[in-house]
Design a protein around this motif. Structure first.
Motif, PDB file in Angstrom:
ATOM      1  N   UNK B  87       0.886  -0.934   0.046  1.00  0.00           N
ATOM      2  CA  UNK B  87       0.073   0.013  -0.077  1.00  0.00           C
ATOM      3  C   UNK B  87       0.757   1.224   0.114  1.00  0.00           C
ATOM      4  N   UNK B  88       0.263   2.515  -0.282  1.00  0.00           N
ATOM      5  CA  UNK B  88       0.653   3.676  -0.343  1.00  0.00           C
ATOM      6  C   UNK B  88       1.245   4.122   1.150  1.00  0.00           C
ATOM      7  N   UNK B  89       2.362   4.500   1.499  1.00  0.00           N
ATOM      8  CA  UNK B  89       2.695   5.160   2.672  1.00  0.00           C
ATOM      9  C   UNK B  89       2.105   6.587   2.982  1.00  0.00           C
ATOM     10  N   UNK B  90       1.993   6.849   4.447  1.00  0.00           N
ATOM     11  CA  UNK B  90       1.422   8.240   4.541  1.00  0.00           C
ATOM     12  C   UNK B  90       2.446   9.207   4.031  1.00  0.00           C
ATOM     13  N   UNK B  91       3.821   8.956   3.961  1.00  0.00           N
ATOM     14  CA  UNK B  91       4.556   9.786   3.344  1.00  0.00           C
ATOM     15  C   UNK B  91       4.475   9.918   1.802  1.00  0.00           C
ATOM     16  N   UNK B  92       4.270   9.050   1.177  1.00  0.00           N
ATOM     17  CA  UNK B  92       3.874   8.824  -0.269  1.00  0.00           C
ATOM     18  C   UNK B  92       2.452   9.815  -0.722  1.00  0.00           C
ATOM     19  N   UNK B  93       1.506   9.332   0.135  1.00  0.00           N
ATOM     20  CA  UNK B  93       0.293   9.714  -0.041  1.00  0.00           C
ATOM     21  C   UNK B  93       0.403  11.668   0.251  1.00  0.00           C
ATOM     22  N   UNK B  94       1.139  11.976   1.212  1.00  0.00           N
ATOM     23  CA  UNK B  94       1.195  13.340   1.680  1.00  0.00           C
ATOM     24  C   UNK B  94       1.869  14.111   0.603  1.00  0.00           C
ATOM     25  N   UNK B  95       2.983  13.513   0.022  1.00  0.00           N
ATOM     26  CA  UNK B  95       3.506  14.224  -1.394  1.00  0.00           C
ATOM     27  C   UNK B  95       2.703  14.325  -2.410  1.00  0.00           C
ATOM     28  N   UNK B  96       1.724  13.391  -2.752  1.00  0.00           N
ATOM     29  CA  UNK B  96       0.922  13.508  -3.932  1.00  0.00           C
ATOM     30  C   UNK B  96      -0.193  14.586  -3.524  1.00  0.00           C
ATOM     31  N   UNK B  97      -0.670  14.540  -2.284  1.00  0.00           N
ATOM     32  CA  UNK B  97      -1.783  15.741  -1.991  1.00  0.00           C
ATOM     33  C   UNK B  97      -1.156  17.183  -2.086  1.00  0.00           C
ATOM     34  N   UNK B  98       0.306  17.109  -1.455  1.00  0.00           N
ATOM     35  CA  UNK B  98       0.970  18.465  -1.585  1.00  0.00           C
ATOM     36  C   UNK B  98       1.025  18.746  -3.130  1.00  0.00           C
ATOM     37  N   UNK B  99       1.591  17.842  -4.101  1.00  0.00           N
ATOM     38  CA  UNK B  99       1.527  18.319  -5.354  1.00  0.00           C
ATOM     39  C   UNK B  99       0.312  18.789  -5.800  1.00  0.00           C
ATOM     40  N   UNK B 100      -0.764  17.963  -5.596  1.00  0.00           N
ATOM     41  CA  UNK B 100      -2.028  18.572  -6.145  1.00  0.00           C
ATOM     42  C   UNK B 100      -2.599  20.066  -5.690  1.00  0.00           C
ATOM     43  N   UNK B 101      -2.201  19.974  -4.326  1.00  0.00           N
ATOM     44  CA  UNK B 101      -2.655  21.346  -3.723  1.00  0.00           C
ATOM     45  C   UNK B 101      -1.873  22.610  -4.265  1.00  0.00           C
ATOM     46  N   UNK B 102      -0.627  22.241  -4.515  1.00  0.00           N
ATOM     47  CA  UNK B 102      -0.006  23.435  -5.328  1.00  0.00           C
ATOM     48  C   UNK B 102      -0.386  23.665  -6.737  1.00  0.00           C
ATOM     49  N   UNK B 130      -6.212  10.041   7.019  1.00  0.00           N
ATOM     50  CA  UNK B 130      -6.106  11.126   8.192  1.00  0.00           C
ATOM     51  C   UNK B 130      -4.800  11.681   8.572  1.00  0.00           C
ATOM     52  N   UNK B 131      -3.727  10.978   8.404  1.00  0.00           N
ATOM     53  CA  UNK B 131      -2.294  11.428   8.478  1.00  0.00           C
ATOM     54  C   UNK B 131      -1.857  12.335   7.336  1.00  0.00           C
ATOM     55  N   UNK B 132      -2.397  12.010   6.061  1.00  0.00           N
ATOM     56  CA  UNK B 132      -2.104  12.594   4.795  1.00  0.00           C
ATOM     57  C   UNK B 132      -2.509  14.024   4.803  1.00  0.00           C
ATOM     58  N   UNK B 133      -3.960  14.110   5.280  1.00  0.00           N
ATOM     59  CA  UNK B 133      -4.449  15.268   5.251  1.00  0.00           C
ATOM     60  C   UNK B 133      -3.938  16.147   6.322  1.00  0.00           C
ATOM     61  N   UNK B 134      -3.788  15.574   7.550  1.00  0.00           N
ATOM     62  CA  UNK B 134      -3.311  16.431   8.552  1.00  0.00           C
ATOM     63  C   UNK B 134      -1.831  17.224   8.122  1.00  0.00           C
ATOM     64  N   UNK B 135      -1.012  16.374   7.482  1.00  0.00           N
ATOM     65  CA  UNK B 135       0.481  16.800   7.135  1.00  0.00           C
ATOM     66  C   UNK B 135       0.192  17.911   6.165  1.00  0.00           C
ATOM     67  N   UNK B 136      -0.814  18.101   5.313  1.00  0.00           N
ATOM     68  CA  UNK B 136      -1.000  19.131   4.471  1.00  0.00           C
ATOM     69  C   UNK B 136      -2.031  20.152   4.862  1.00  0.00           C
ATOM     70  N   UNK B 137      -2.484  20.210   6.113  1.00  0.00           N
ATOM     71  CA  UNK B 137      -3.365  21.369   6.530  1.00  0.00           C
ATOM     72  C   UNK B 137      -2.844  22.546   6.515  1.00  0.00           C
ATOM     73  N   UNK B 138      -1.433  22.860   6.977  1.00  0.00           N
ATOM     74  CA  UNK B 138      -0.842  24.058   6.905  1.00  0.00           C
ATOM     75  C   UNK B 138      -0.741  24.580   5.610  1.00  0.00           C
ATOM     76  N   UNK B 139      -0.244  23.729   4.656  1.00  0.00           N
ATOM     77  CA  UNK B 139      -0.162  23.973   3.197  1.00  0.00           C
ATOM     78  C   UNK B 139      -1.542  24.465   2.762  1.00  0.00           C
ATOM     79  N   UNK B 140      -2.564  23.654   2.815  1.00  0.00           N
ATOM     80  CA  UNK B 140      -3.580  24.193   2.552  1.00  0.00           C
ATOM     81  C   UNK B 140      -4.105  25.533   2.752  1.00  0.00           C
ATOM     82  N   UNK B 141      -3.886  25.742   4.122  1.00  0.00           N
ATOM     83  CA  UNK B 141      -4.238  27.052   4.819  1.00  0.00           C
ATOM     84  C   UNK B 141      -3.526  28.351   4.283  1.00  0.00           C
ATOM     85  N   UNK B 142      -2.136  28.031   3.961  1.00  0.00           N
ATOM     86  CA  UNK B 142      -1.196  28.817   3.165  1.00  0.00           C
ATOM     87  C   UNK B 142      -1.783  29.190   1.790  1.00  0.00           C
ATOM     88  N   UNK B 143      -2.087  28.344   0.873  1.00  0.00           N
ATOM     89  CA  UNK B 143      -2.438  28.280  -0.271  1.00  0.00           C
ATOM     90  C   UNK B 143      -4.016  28.926  -0.241  1.00  0.00           C
TER      91      UNK B 143
END
Lengths: 133, 296
Positions: B87-102, B130-143
């Motif tokens: 399965x995808x790891x939290x780290x990999x999922x976080x990178x994907x979501x961050x890439x799409x947010x940007x 949950x961890x993937x979203x949580x790691x990206x909350x600050x980025x989402x806020x900034x953007x």
């Protein structure tokens, strides 16, 4: 613009190695509503007339790079995009005769957001296409 | 007064895009509806995703400006079963979501819907969500982007999946995580629309079966709802939709004073040009119903 049919009219031809036909190729439009990473592609079964090639056999060319299905399943950096057809190459000594052929495909894709019990998604398409020479 | 806005997801035009419609054609269609919003699928509608050329990014902004449209919601995926052996790891999922947010931010979008891989028949998202979203909350806020998972059939509103999302909103206190409601959950009659790629059994489980979620459940989650995908299958010549109760939905949205986008998601049969005709009908129907509710 691409053909509405998944199997594209353009691009159906024999492929040659050292002057001898070693197979044929054709182009497929991505059947899903989104493009996917190569690892989510699970192969394509190809039938031409009364001959069928199993989904492990055809080679895939995506974004200018050629893959076996095994390589594609393990890949990390290639995509099948909605606006970029895949080139499917089927090894077949002597190639196909010039003329009209009935080609059918079953394309298998993995969609992780659909319960695994219902995967892979299979997209069937068939049409008549022509090898010019 | 609350403000309902109208948009279209390019998902509606599946099959027509790149075959009978260019991106510009699609934008011209949307603008001609009097709609103001365009929703896209990052992996579907961005050439050379995830790295569009600068020229394409300029083209996109130029078209938004030319047709008077705003970028609304950007659909992304976190493909938890990306490979067969793990399965995808939290780290990999976080990178994907961050890439799409940007990327979504670069293109002017204000919300991102990550579609997360599921681990059960009732669409429990993979636990990394949950961890993937949580790691990206600050980025989402900034953007300035709201991350909004989609509540989609066969998952209703009164369900542990939705409870988990609401608990997350309350625990984090973040304004940048909200729900996206797909109106398919309100479906009251079976559809015969065919979904390419799925077996009859899968379609029966996920699409044809009317879930019939009551309006009182929608009222409960509207305060948490950032975006509505106006899913539908068929609207007839009399502007009657046999499947989705638009009258009740509109009444609920207006009475609850919900503000936001209704973004068309046509999911009926994929015959060339049919999506274009059907989306126009839906906009005619929705405008009429809003007018009736507000006494215009």
């Amino acid at each position: 613009m691409l053909d509405r049919e998944l199997i594209q009219n353009r691009g159906f031809r024999n492929v040659f190695t050292n002057g001898k036909a070693t197979g044929f190729e054709f182009q497929l439009r991505m059947p899903n509503y989104r493009g996917v990473w190569g690892s989510l592609i699970d192969g394509v079964t190809v039938t031409v007339g009364d001959q069928t090639w199993d989904s492990e056999v055809p080679q895939w060319t995506l974004q200018g790079r050629e893959f076996s299905i095994t390589e594609l399943r393990a890949s990390t950096d290639v995509r099948w995009q909605l606006d970029e057809p895949a080139v499917i190459t089927v090894p077949h000594e002597g190639g196909l005769p010039a003329g009209v052929h009935h080609v059918s495909v079953d394309i298998a894709l993995q969609a992780p957001y659909i319960p695994v019990e219902f995967q892979p998604s299979i997209f069937h398409s068939e049409r008549k296409v022509t090898i010019v020479s | 007064m609350s403000n309902l806005k109208y948009g279209v997801s390019l998902y509606s035009y599946t099959g027509d895009m790149n075959t009978v419609l260019t991106l510009e054609d699609a934008m011209a269609e949307i603008a001609d509806l009097g709609a103001t919003g365009i929703e896209i699928l990052g992996e579907g509608n961005i050439p050379n995703y995830p790295e569009p050329t600068t020229a394409w990014i300029d083209h996109w902004h130029g078209l938004l400006s030319k047709y008077g449209l705003e970028a609304t919601n950007y659909g992304s995926w976190i493909d938890s079963r990306m490979w067969r052996n793990r399965d995808l790891t939290v780290e990999e999922g976080s990178v994907m979501l961050a890439r799409d947010l940007r990327l979504a931010s670069t293109l002017g979008f204000t919300s991102v819907r990550p579609k997360i891989g599921v681990v059960s028949m009732d669409l429990q998202p993979h636990p990394i969500w949950e961890a993937v979203v949580e790691r990206n909350l600050d980025l989402a806020t900034d953007l300035g982007i709201i991350i909004c998972p989609e509540i989609h059939g066969p998952t209703p509103i009164k369900h542990p999946v939705v409870d988990e999302y609401i608990a997350f909103i309350e625990r984090t206190g973040s304004d940048n995580f909200r729900l996206l409601i797909d109106t398919g959950i309100f479906q009251r009659a079976a559809t015969t629309a065919h979904q390419d790629g799925l077996s009859d059994e899968a379609q029966e489980e996920g699409w044809r079966k009317p879930l019939g979620v009551p309006m009182s459940d929608l009222v409960d989650v509207l305060p948490y709802t950032a975006f509505i995908q106006a899913k539908f299958f068929d609207i007839d010549d009399q502007l009657v939709d046999q499947h989705i109760p638009w009258d009740d939905i509109m009444k609920t949205l207006v009475t609850s004073e919900w503000s936001g986008y209704l973004s068309s998601e046509y999911e009926g049969d994929r015959l060339p040009y049919r999506s274009l005709e059907q989306v126009r009908r839906q906009h005619a129907l929705l405008r009429r119903l809003e007018g009736q509710q507000r006494g215009w």
